[in-house]
Each structure stands twice: as C-alpha cells, then as structure tokens.
Enzyme design. Sequence first.
Site, PDB file in Angstrom:
ATOM      1  N   SER A  19      49.828  62.492  42.827  1.00 31.63           N
ATOM      2  CA  SER A  19      50.260  63.600  41.870  1.00 31.63           C
ATOM      3  C   SER A  19      49.712  64.874  42.474  1.00 31.63           C
ATOM      4  O   SER A  19      49.305  65.781  41.439  1.00 31.63           O
ATOM      5  CB  SER A  19      49.804  63.364  40.446  1.00 31.63           C
ATOM      6  OG  SER A  19      50.506  62.162  40.162  1.00 31.63           O
ATOM      7  N   THR A 197      38.995  65.039  52.257  1.00 32.97           N
ATOM      8  CA  THR A 197      40.168  65.217  53.147  1.00 32.97           C
ATOM      9  C   THR A 197      40.115  64.682  54.346  1.00 32.97           C
ATOM     10  O   THR A 197      40.955  64.006  54.976  1.00 32.97           O
ATOM     11  CB  THR A 197      40.025  66.895  53.453  1.00 32.97           C
ATOM     12  OG1 THR A 197      40.707  67.348  51.906  1.00 32.97           O
ATOM     13  CG2 THR A 197      40.928  67.160  54.363  1.00 32.97           C
ATOM     14  N   CYS A 390      72.811  64.088  25.159  1.00 28.86           N
ATOM     15  CA  CYS A 390      73.204  62.651  25.412  1.00 28.86           C
ATOM     16  C   CYS A 390      72.872  61.851  24.205  1.00 28.86           C
ATOM     17  O   CYS A 390      73.777  61.982  23.275  1.00 28.86           O
ATOM     18  CB  CYS A 390      72.447  62.132  26.914  1.00 28.86           C
ATOM     19  SG  CYS A 390      73.098  60.571  27.405  1.00 28.86           S
ATOM     20  N   HIS A 516      74.176  66.105  30.784  1.00 27.91           N
ATOM     21  CA  HIS A 516      72.820  66.402  30.817  1.00 27.91           C
ATOM     22  C   HIS A 516      72.817  67.750  31.452  1.00 27.91           C
ATOM     23  O   HIS A 516      72.694  68.158  32.738  1.00 27.91           O
ATOM     24  CB  HIS A 516      72.126  65.502  31.824  1.00 27.91           C
ATOM     25  CG  HIS A 516      71.784  64.099  31.182  1.00 27.91           C
ATOM     26  ND1 HIS A 516      70.495  63.930  30.385  1.00 27.91           N
ATOM     27  CD2 HIS A 516      72.458  62.982  30.956  1.00 27.91           C
ATOM     28  CE1 HIS A 516      70.537  62.704  30.015  1.00 27.91           C
ATOM     29  NE2 HIS A 516      71.922  62.128  30.386  1.00 27.91           N
ATOM     30  N   GLU A 518      70.170  69.878  31.506  1.00 29.86           N
ATOM     31  CA  GLU A 518      69.016  70.311  32.312  1.00 29.86           C
ATOM     32  C   GLU A 518      69.068  69.907  33.671  1.00 29.86           C
ATOM     33  O   GLU A 518      68.071  70.632  34.275  1.00 29.86           O
ATOM     34  CB  GLU A 518      68.045  69.309  31.557  1.00 29.86           C
ATOM     35  CG  GLU A 518      67.936  68.163  31.669  1.00 29.86           C
ATOM     36  CD  GLU A 518      68.825  67.111  30.907  1.00 29.86           C
ATOM     37  OE1 GLU A 518      68.760  65.954  30.809  1.00 29.86           O
ATOM     38  OE2 GLU A 518      69.832  67.596  30.228  1.00 29.86           O
TER      39      GLU A 518
END
EC number: 6.3.4.2
Length: 594
Positions: A19, A197, A390, A516, A518
């Site tokens: 993430s 890292t 929807c 949809h 979006e």
Amino acid sequence: MARPKNVKYVFVTGGVVSSLGKGILSASLGMLLKSRGLRVAIQKYDPYINVDPGTMSPYQHGEVYVTDDGAETDLDLGHYERFLNESTSQASNLTMGRVYKSVIDKERRGAYLGGTVQVVPHVIDEIKDRLAELAKNGNYDVIITEIGGTIGDIESLPFLEAMRQMKLDMGDRNLLNIHLTFVPYIRAASELKTKPTQHSVKMLLETGIQPDILVCRSEKPLSSEIKRKVGHFCNVNNLDVIGLNDCDTIYEVPLTLLQEQLDLRVLKKLGLKKFKEPDLVYWREFCNKVKHPTSGEVTIVVCGKYTEYPDAYKSILEAFIHAGASNDVKVHVRLIGAEAAENEAYDFARELEGVHGILVAPGFGDRGIEGKVAFIRYAREQGIPFFGICLGMQCASVEFARNVCNLAEANSTEFNKRARYPVIDLMEQQKKVKEKGGTMRLGSYPCIIKEGTKANEVYGKFLINERHRHRFEFNNAYRETFEEHGMVFSGTSPNGELVEIIEIKDHPWFVAVQFHPELKSRVQAVHPLFHGFVGAAKSYAAVGHQPELAAIEPHFMPEPTAEAYAAYSEESSAESKSFFPDNGGHDEERDSGQ
C-alpha cells in the site's frame, strides 16, 4: 518473445510494505510521459491465483473496476484512467491465475508436444508473450507495468523472473525497473531511516534484478545527504533516487515527481530524446481547486454495505473529488453502514443533520437492504438530493413501490425469490446462468435519454455509453404503475427494454442509475451525473430548493459513433448478446459478511 521495434518498457515494483502507492506512481509517470507527447500504455500484473477479482470480497480486494470491454479488474486501473484520461481494457490486467489457466489449457490441447510443463520456461514465456501481444496490438512508445505485491512475496516471483529475462534480452536501454520503497521517519530520533530500503533492494537483487531508479516514500522530504546514502548502499546513482513525501492529495503526486525529474531520468535511461515540455496548467488548476475551493463546502453521505473499507468505493470517492473541483466546493464524504438504519431507534434527523446529499452505493446480497431503503425514503420525503447507483437504483425502485405505489410487499427477487411484487427481477438471459465468475452483464452499453429530463439536462445529449455490472433489472410489468405515481424513466436501452435511469420530477434531485458512472469520471472529464449531484447538494446547502446546475464544459463525454449506435440498435429485445462478446461477472458471494 518477438518484441516490436522501438517500444520501451518500465516495470514498477514495491518493497518494505504494501500500500505504498505503486498504482499512483505508475499512473503519475504515465501521465507525465503522455504530457511530453509519448504514447503510453499501462497495465497491472496481480500475483493472486484468481482469474480476476470479480468473485473476491470487497473487504479483501476493494473495488472491482470494470472496463469498457467488460473486464473485472484491479482498482489501480481506475487510477490509470483517471490520471491518463484514457480507457483501459482486459489486456491492462493480468493475474497469475489467468496465466496458469492459459498454460494448463494449452497443455490439455497438446500445445507443449508431450513436454514437462514447468514454471520455467512455460509460465514465464506465457507472461512475456502477453506483454509482447499488448505491444504488438497498440502503437506505443512506452509500456508501464505495475507488479502487484511486495518484494519477498513468493507469489510475485514468476513476474519478477519474466522481467529479469526480458531485461537480459533487451538491454538497459529498452527496459528499466523503478522500485518504490519506504523510508520511515522515527520521531523519537527525528531521523529518516534508510535501512528498510537497503534490505528491500537486497531482496530484489536476490531475484537477479538491479533497480534502475528508486522512488522513496516518506513522511518528510529526503535531503540530498539521504539520497546519496541510499544511492551508495543500493548501487544506484543518487540522481536516480527520487523523493516522494506525503502529499495533501494524490493528484499532487505527478507534480512532485515532475519536480524530482523522474520523467526526465526515465527518458534519459531509455534513450528517448524527442519529447516536448509538459503542459500541466490544467492539472495545477485542478489541484488548486481541490485544495482551495472558493464556493464553500457540502457534506454527502454514502450509504453502503462495506463502509468499514473505503477502497470498496474508491471510484465513487474520487468522482466526488472531481465533482467538487468542477463545482468549486469541498466535498466531505461520510460513509455510513446501511445496517445502522435498520434499527427502529435510528434518528435520521439527528444523524443526518448538516447533510446536503445522500448516495446509496452499489453492492450485492440482502444484508443492509432495508437500511438502504430507509435512507432513500428519508431523502425522498425530506427533499434531500439523492443519487442511487446500481443496487442503489434497485433499492430506490423498491422504496418507491412500497411507499408511493402502495405495493407494501414489493421487493427484488435477489432478496426474496417469492416477492409478491417483484419490481426488480433477474434478467431473462441470466436465468440459465450457473457459473458466478465472468457471467454478469458487464462492460459498456448504450442508453437513450428522454428529452426534458434531469438526465438530459446534465448530459446535454440523448445517447450515452456507460459501464455496467449487474444481473438484476427493473421489472417492466411495473413501469406503468410507477409512471402513474410520478416516476420518470429517463434512460433506457436503445430497444426500450431495459431501464437505465429513473428520476422523480417533483424533487430537487432524485436520480438513480443501473450503471456505474463513477467508473468514467476523470480529472479532465468529470462525470456529468456526479457534477450535477454535487451541484444539487451545493444549492441545497445554500437555499434548500430546486438547484440550478453549474455550467460545465461539453467535452467530458464523447458521443458514441453512428456505427456503434446502429450496432446496439440491432440487438434483440432481450439484449442477450453483448457488444463485447467476452464479458463476464458474478454476484452475491462477494458479500462475505452477509
């Protein structure tokens, strides 16, 4: 693997933690290269064994992003489209499950001539062939490939091996690796630490890959000293250590990377010399509107089933950012679980105080449905701007049937197969479908808009294309009853059989759609329905009456071609044949929390 001439490849990997934003990094780089005049393709490789994310729970995977050609894909493809203002396709998302399935299918057909099928070479060659096919079928200068997961995950190894072999075959001037890592800030020591890292790069080196460029996510900006240290211990030129500290909005990331000269480093390493200076005036203006709106703010409730995990509504949340900028307002979104309203003691007046709009979100399964219906009833009766998407449209139909048409036992057959008044029913062509994955009504379909409606007003046209993902539809047996009680069917399929848009005319803004919208909202092309809905909320916040829609540039929704319209118009009345023959889908099993 036969490689088309002059195509360059960029692979984006991630390390330390998940993430970090590989999708945003990939989309930002693609946008910068495109702004310099290069033709860019972008894709995502996912290491899971699922063929696609269509049957995965929103709590595990987040939103399923549907493309025009009906592919159910990773939500990162939404970032690609929003940043590059270009549509993706089935070819833009490859899962390890799809790779293995293809290899096994070939083995069953005897394609390997009795050989022992192995990860090397057969699985690796399949991955390389997919990339070559994308390059061959498009006229691209650069193909950016994001590899999902984190370095060290066993699932990603075949993708990494394919990249290693390709780089060996093509050379450093034709393929490079950008590795995204994390440089944590230790508050107790007031220091940025580079050791994670270094270890991440060490693990990447163990796969035989030396990163060409390091992009370091951090809470604080990286000093030149930190960059030199990272470069020294990771065997990378310090000019190729790019700092990416936290931004106020993800849409500032391209501007930060431009300042860090990431695009110039990529161009130099790939030997690309013919390019122009990027024109990012519009992008800077957009970011300024997002951060500093001058026309106030609105609060909109998103009523859904998966509100504990906002990624399940990623495209909706991003569409509100676009619509906020186009209306010059700050949009505050409150996610509320639909089940909360199923408690008889739920105080709508108190809980929704200061709310200027209600959106009932998509979903599957019967959990929380009565709560959604209750939210819709409150919005309709109180004159609060309402937008249903929807399942939100289907719930709006159930609410209207029960409380306006006096059909108290109305329901959808998805939730009650023996409903007395099945105002929402399984589509005819879905009734013989047994498989879940890859079988829904998916992808882009046309819609004819009725003149003089709100939909007609916001779109400014009569023919649109929108993306779908559903099995259930409005039951036409109840159309006449609904119309007699004030419901307007403002959008239908070209043959008039499938209801696409409904609205109530004597309401400030009550619009619900089966598709949809979006999924088609972008920075440079805000979706007109979201623009109109936020405009209605803005007017409601100011004066509480019928809103006047803010002006919007007319370029945001390209008109379907006459050929496409003719092709759609020739569909059967049951609309059993898709314009895109390889569409697919699934339904309620994704709602693991029912």
